[in-house]
Design a protein around this motif. Structure first.
Motif, PDB file in Angstrom:
ATOM      1  N   GLY A  84       1.498   9.867  58.100  1.00 59.99           N
ATOM      2  CA  GLY A  84       1.350   8.447  58.399  1.00 59.99           C
ATOM      3  C   GLY A  84       1.258   7.566  57.164  1.00 59.99           C
ATOM      4  O   GLY A  84       0.948   8.035  56.069  1.00 59.99           O
ATOM      5  N   HIS A 131      -0.804   4.266  55.834  1.00 57.36           N
ATOM      6  CA  HIS A 131      -2.060   3.553  56.068  1.00 57.36           C
ATOM      7  C   HIS A 131      -2.052   2.340  55.148  1.00 57.36           C
ATOM      8  O   HIS A 131      -1.406   2.355  54.093  1.00 57.36           O
ATOM      9  CB  HIS A 131      -3.244   4.473  55.779  1.00 57.36           C
ATOM     10  CG  HIS A 131      -3.033   5.857  56.320  1.00 57.36           C
ATOM     11  ND1 HIS A 131      -3.145   6.163  57.657  1.00 57.36           N
ATOM     12  CD2 HIS A 131      -2.651   7.006  55.703  1.00 57.36           C
ATOM     13  CE1 HIS A 131      -2.870   7.449  57.842  1.00 57.36           C
ATOM     14  NE2 HIS A 131      -2.554   7.984  56.663  1.00 57.36           N
ATOM     15  N   THR A 141      -3.461   5.095  60.468  1.00 54.69           N
ATOM     16  CA  THR A 141      -2.593   5.615  61.514  1.00 54.69           C
ATOM     17  C   THR A 141      -3.101   7.005  61.875  1.00 54.69           C
ATOM     18  O   THR A 141      -3.192   7.884  61.013  1.00 54.69           O
ATOM     19  CB  THR A 141      -1.129   5.691  61.032  1.00 54.69           C
ATOM     20  OG1 THR A 141      -0.719   4.386  60.618  1.00 54.69           O
ATOM     21  CG2 THR A 141      -0.222   6.200  62.137  1.00 54.69           C
ATOM     22  N   GLY A 152      -1.010   8.508  67.039  1.00 52.64           N
ATOM     23  CA  GLY A 152      -0.129   7.340  66.966  1.00 52.64           C
ATOM     24  C   GLY A 152      -0.896   6.034  67.041  1.00 52.64           C
ATOM     25  O   GLY A 152      -0.352   4.976  66.747  1.00 52.64           O
ATOM     26  N   ASN A 153      -2.155   6.093  67.469  1.00 49.69           N
ATOM     27  CA  ASN A 153      -2.985   4.897  67.490  1.00 49.69           C
ATOM     28  C   ASN A 153      -3.305   4.460  66.070  1.00 49.69           C
ATOM     29  O   ASN A 153      -3.196   5.250  65.130  1.00 49.69           O
ATOM     30  CB  ASN A 153      -4.306   5.163  68.228  1.00 49.69           C
ATOM     31  CG  ASN A 153      -4.110   5.439  69.693  1.00 49.69           C
ATOM     32  OD1 ASN A 153      -3.196   4.931  70.318  1.00 49.69           O
ATOM     33  ND2 ASN A 153      -4.958   6.283  70.254  1.00 49.69           N
ATOM     34  N   ARG A 154      -3.728   3.224  65.932  1.00 55.28           N
ATOM     35  CA  ARG A 154      -4.197   2.720  64.639  1.00 55.28           C
ATOM     36  C   ARG A 154      -5.611   2.216  64.826  1.00 55.28           C
ATOM     37  O   ARG A 154      -5.934   1.623  65.858  1.00 55.28           O
ATOM     38  CB  ARG A 154      -3.301   1.592  64.150  1.00 55.28           C
ATOM     39  CG  ARG A 154      -1.925   2.067  63.764  1.00 55.28           C
ATOM     40  CD  ARG A 154      -1.142   0.932  63.125  1.00 55.28           C
ATOM     41  NE  ARG A 154       0.109   1.393  62.619  1.00 55.28           N
ATOM     42  CZ  ARG A 154       1.282   1.238  63.245  1.00 55.28           C
ATOM     43  NH1 ARG A 154       1.328   0.620  64.394  1.00 55.28           N
ATOM     44  NH2 ARG A 154       2.382   1.691  62.700  1.00 55.28           N
ATOM     45  N   ALA A 205      -6.226  -4.010  65.916  1.00 54.29           N
ATOM     46  CA  ALA A 205      -6.707  -2.619  65.955  1.00 54.29           C
ATOM     47  C   ALA A 205      -8.199  -2.558  66.262  1.00 54.29           C
ATOM     48  O   ALA A 205      -8.978  -3.356  65.737  1.00 54.29           O
ATOM     49  CB  ALA A 205      -6.426  -1.940  64.611  1.00 54.29           C
TER      50      ALA A 205
END
Length: 134
Positions: A48, A50, A77, A81-83, A117
């Motif tokens: 990911g 970030h 990240t 898949g969420n942040r 987020a």
């Protein structure tokens, strides 16, 4: 006066290895605005990207061994898949070499993601894990 220093005018985009290194450095320095590197290693997407967004200079007047540092909003990240949103303090020697977001459009997209987020704590509560996992 330290607070009169201009903030870095850049958003940083970092990989997971850099994120873990920065979290470990903040932990080693005993800084409070950081996550447990073990939690980051277990939850951050290994491939990911970030993001770090500067919010303020900070100085620990009672700890002269710790240089002034910038407090950053951190967009992580996750493997899912969420942040999620956190804070991270980084000293100048560590943040200067980090890659920066080069386009205004990407920077504005990062700002929108930061604004939307959930915090790590909110995400943990929503996932049923509780904030004690940090």
């Amino acid at each position: 006066m330290e607070s009169a220093l201009p903030l870095p005018r850049e958003v940083k985009a970092i990989d997971s290895a850099s994120l873990i290194r920065l979290e470990a450095r903040a932990c080693d320095l005993g800084l409070s605005q950081r996550l447990d590197p073990t939690w980051v290693r277990a939850n951050a997407a290994s491939d990911g990207t970030h993001y770090l967004w500067p919010i303020m200079w900070h100085n620990l007047s009672h700890r002269r061994d710790v240089p002034r540092h910038v407090r950053w909003e951190l967009l992580i990240t996750l493997r899912t898949g969420n942040r999620v949103l956190s804070l991270l303090v980084v000293i100048p020697d560590d943040f200067t070499p980090l890659p920066k977001v080069t386009s205004r459009e990407q920077g504005m997209q990062v700002r929108l993601l930061l604004d939307r987020a959930p915090s790590v704590r909110e995400w943990l509560l929503r996932e049923g894990e509780g904030p004690g996992r940090l």
